[in-house]
Write a protein that holds these residues in place. Structure first.
Motif, PDB file in Angstrom:
ATOM      1  N   VAL A   7      -8.005  -0.233   0.383  1.00 57.55           N
ATOM      2  CA  VAL A   7      -8.161  -0.988   1.624  1.00 57.55           C
ATOM      3  C   VAL A   7      -7.206  -2.176   1.649  1.00 57.55           C
ATOM      4  O   VAL A   7      -6.505  -2.419   2.642  1.00 57.55           O
ATOM      5  CB  VAL A   7      -9.624  -1.463   1.784  1.00 57.55           C
ATOM      6  N   VAL A   8      -7.155  -2.928   0.554  1.00 53.24           N
ATOM      7  CA  VAL A   8      -6.322  -4.141   0.507  1.00 53.24           C
ATOM      8  C   VAL A   8      -4.839  -3.783   0.477  1.00 53.24           C
ATOM      9  O   VAL A   8      -4.027  -4.414   1.164  1.00 53.24           O
ATOM     10  CB  VAL A   8      -6.708  -5.013  -0.705  1.00 53.24           C
ATOM     11  N   PHE A   9      -4.460  -2.795  -0.305  1.00 53.46           N
ATOM     12  CA  PHE A   9      -3.058  -2.373  -0.339  1.00 53.46           C
ATOM     13  C   PHE A   9      -2.608  -1.901   1.035  1.00 53.46           C
ATOM     14  O   PHE A   9      -1.486  -2.180   1.466  1.00 53.46           O
ATOM     15  CB  PHE A   9      -2.858  -1.243  -1.357  1.00 53.46           C
ATOM     16  N   ASP A  10      -3.468  -1.176   1.733  1.00 51.30           N
ATOM     17  CA  ASP A  10      -3.121  -0.667   3.060  1.00 51.30           C
ATOM     18  C   ASP A  10      -2.999  -1.813   4.062  1.00 51.30           C
ATOM     19  O   ASP A  10      -2.123  -1.807   4.923  1.00 51.30           O
ATOM     20  CB  ASP A  10      -4.190   0.329   3.519  1.00 51.30           C
ATOM     21  N   ARG A  11      -3.861  -2.798   3.935  1.00 53.50           N
ATOM     22  CA  ARG A  11      -3.880  -3.919   4.876  1.00 53.50           C
ATOM     23  C   ARG A  11      -2.783  -4.939   4.587  1.00 53.50           C
ATOM     24  O   ARG A  11      -2.138  -5.442   5.505  1.00 53.50           O
ATOM     25  CB  ARG A  11      -5.244  -4.600   4.808  1.00 53.50           C
ATOM     26  N   ARG A  12      -2.562  -5.229   3.313  1.00 54.40           N
ATOM     27  CA  ARG A  12      -1.670  -6.326   2.937  1.00 54.40           C
ATOM     28  C   ARG A  12      -0.340  -5.873   2.356  1.00 54.40           C
ATOM     29  O   ARG A  12       0.606  -6.655   2.310  1.00 54.40           O
ATOM     30  CB  ARG A  12      -2.379  -7.205   1.891  1.00 54.40           C
ATOM     31  N   GLY A  13      -0.267  -4.626   1.924  1.00 56.99           N
ATOM     32  CA  GLY A  13       0.907  -4.187   1.189  1.00 56.99           C
ATOM     33  C   GLY A  13       0.681  -4.432  -0.295  1.00 56.99           C
ATOM     34  O   GLY A  13      -0.046  -5.355  -0.684  1.00 56.99           O
ATOM     35  N   VAL A  14       1.319  -3.624  -1.119  1.00 50.61           N
ATOM     36  CA  VAL A  14       1.092  -3.726  -2.561  1.00 50.61           C
ATOM     37  C   VAL A  14       1.616  -5.040  -3.117  1.00 50.61           C
ATOM     38  O   VAL A  14       0.975  -5.689  -3.947  1.00 50.61           O
ATOM     39  CB  VAL A  14       1.743  -2.535  -3.294  1.00 50.61           C
ATOM     40  N   ALA A  15       2.785  -5.483  -2.670  1.00 48.49           N
ATOM     41  CA  ALA A  15       3.392  -6.697  -3.221  1.00 48.49           C
ATOM     42  C   ALA A  15       2.557  -7.939  -2.920  1.00 48.49           C
ATOM     43  O   ALA A  15       2.392  -8.813  -3.773  1.00 48.49           O
ATOM     44  CB  ALA A  15       4.806  -6.874  -2.674  1.00 48.49           C
ATOM     45  N   ARG A  16       2.011  -8.026  -1.706  1.00 51.11           N
ATOM     46  CA  ARG A  16       1.280  -9.236  -1.309  1.00 51.11           C
ATOM     47  C   ARG A  16      -0.184  -9.231  -1.747  1.00 51.11           C
ATOM     48  O   ARG A  16      -0.818 -10.283  -1.816  1.00 51.11           O
ATOM     49  CB  ARG A  16       1.355  -9.410   0.215  1.00 51.11           C
ATOM     50  N   PHE A  38       4.221   5.369   0.432  1.00 48.18           N
ATOM     51  CA  PHE A  38       5.466   5.549   1.174  1.00 48.18           C
ATOM     52  C   PHE A  38       5.812   4.370   2.088  1.00 48.18           C
ATOM     53  O   PHE A  38       6.990   4.099   2.311  1.00 48.18           O
ATOM     54  CB  PHE A  38       5.393   6.834   2.007  1.00 48.18           C
ATOM     55  N   LEU A  39       4.800   3.688   2.606  1.00 52.78           N
ATOM     56  CA  LEU A  39       5.076   2.664   3.624  1.00 52.78           C
ATOM     57  C   LEU A  39       4.620   1.250   3.262  1.00 52.78           C
ATOM     58  O   LEU A  39       5.075   0.295   3.885  1.00 52.78           O
ATOM     59  CB  LEU A  39       4.407   3.066   4.947  1.00 52.78           C
ATOM     60  N   ARG A  40       3.706   1.100   2.316  1.00 49.29           N
ATOM     61  CA  ARG A  40       3.183  -0.227   2.002  1.00 49.29           C
ATOM     62  C   ARG A  40       3.619  -0.719   0.628  1.00 49.29           C
ATOM     63  O   ARG A  40       3.166  -1.734   0.156  1.00 49.29           O
ATOM     64  CB  ARG A  40       1.643  -0.205   2.023  1.00 49.29           C
ATOM     65  N   ARG A  41       4.478   0.055  -0.029  1.00 52.71           N
ATOM     66  CA  ARG A  41       4.906  -0.276  -1.380  1.00 52.71           C
ATOM     67  C   ARG A  41       6.271  -0.945  -1.302  1.00 52.71           C
ATOM     68  O   ARG A  41       7.309  -0.328  -1.506  1.00 52.71           O
ATOM     69  CB  ARG A  41       4.983   0.994  -2.221  1.00 52.71           C
ATOM     70  N   GLU A  42       6.262  -2.255  -0.977  1.00 48.58           N
ATOM     71  CA  GLU A  42       7.512  -2.982  -0.841  1.00 48.58           C
ATOM     72  C   GLU A  42       8.239  -3.075  -2.177  1.00 48.58           C
ATOM     73  O   GLU A  42       7.671  -2.810  -3.233  1.00 48.58           O
ATOM     74  CB  GLU A  42       7.246  -4.402  -0.309  1.00 48.58           C
ATOM     75  N   HIS A  43       9.507  -3.474  -2.112  1.00 46.71           N
ATOM     76  CA  HIS A  43      10.277  -3.639  -3.348  1.00 46.71           C
ATOM     77  C   HIS A  43       9.631  -4.711  -4.206  1.00 46.71           C
ATOM     78  O   HIS A  43       9.336  -5.814  -3.747  1.00 46.71           O
ATOM     79  CB  HIS A  43      11.714  -4.049  -3.022  1.00 46.71           C
ATOM     80  N   LEU A  44       9.412  -4.373  -5.454  1.00 44.72           N
ATOM     81  CA  LEU A  44       8.771  -5.297  -6.387  1.00 44.72           C
ATOM     82  C   LEU A  44       9.671  -5.524  -7.586  1.00 44.72           C
ATOM     83  O   LEU A  44      10.518  -4.694  -7.920  1.00 44.72           O
ATOM     84  CB  LEU A  44       7.427  -4.711  -6.865  1.00 44.72           C
ATOM     85  N   PRO A  45       9.510  -6.667  -8.274  1.00 46.66           N
ATOM     86  CA  PRO A  45      10.315  -6.927  -9.467  1.00 46.66           C
ATOM     87  C   PRO A  45      10.126  -5.830 -10.505  1.00 46.66           C
ATOM     88  O   PRO A  45       9.056  -5.227 -10.609  1.00 46.66           O
ATOM     89  CB  PRO A  45       9.755  -8.269  -9.985  1.00 46.66           C
TER      90      PRO A  45
END
Length: 202
Positions: free
Chosen positions: A21-30, A111-118
């Motif tokens: 739920v949180v990853f979908d709402r906020r994105g993985v990075a945030r 595919f869509l919520r996994r922004e570029h991460l370190p």
């Protein structure tokens, strides 16, 4: 003792549900582990008891939807027609994503919520390992096709497996975005069939 194990498993599943739920709402990075614990109605300590960091939590989320599909992957090389087996595998994956809300949400996150991460986040490594497992199964299937003289002689099993994986990723990427105009199951299966035929020996 049995009830304690059941409660532990239930807590872990609840945390994974909250992570989705949180990853979908906020994105993985945030997204933060504190937000996920709060979404699950638990303390951050409870989350850390099950998952040491976001990498472990993300990996477990992906694994939870990947496991039911792995049964088909391991059987690819044993069938008489490897091309039909690969098409059938793709069809079952598309059908599952189309028919299961949880699986579609996880694919959307990946595919869509996994922004570029370190690089130190470790999430790239998690996904790379899963891709490698899938590619090994595809290579095995194409090697079987090669043994049967069904694979084009100018194509190696390794090249065909990587190309198929890229093709599937592209289908999923478009399917997750164009939900109104792109029929993941119907269009996806037709595209995979055309792709596989282009690699079949004439």
């Amino acid at each position: 003792m049995r009830r304690t194990k059941e409660q532990t498993a239930e807590t872990r599943e609840a945390l994974l549900d909250a992570a989705e739920v949180v990853f979908d709402r906020r994105g993985v990075a945030r997204a933060t582990l504190e937000e996920i614990a709060r979404e699950a109605g638990m303390t951050r300590g409870a989350l850390y008891w099950h998952f040491g960091n976001k990498q472990e939590l993300y990996a477990a989320m992906l694994e939870r939807v990947r496991l039911p599909l792995a049964e088909g992957e391991s059987a690819l090389q044993s069938l008489a027609d490897p091309f039909a087996a690969l098409e059938d595998f793709a069809a079952r994956v598309f059908r599952r994503v189309d028919g299961c809300t949880q699986t579609r949400r996880v694919y959307t996150i990946a595919f869509l919520r996994r922004e570029h991460l370190p690089a130190e986040s470790g999430l790239d490594e998690v996904e790379r390992e899963m891709r490698n497992v899938g590619r090994r199964d595809f290579v095995a299937a194409f090697r079987r096709a090669q043994e049967l003289d069904e694979l084009r002689p100018d194509v190696t099993p390794e090249l065909a497996a990587t190309a198929l994986q890229c093709h599937l990723v592209g289908i999923f990427y478009i399917g997750m975005q164009e939900t109104e105009t792109f029929r993941l199951y119907e269009d996806g299966v037709a595209m995979v069939r055309c792709f596989l035929e282009s690699y079949r020996a004439r």
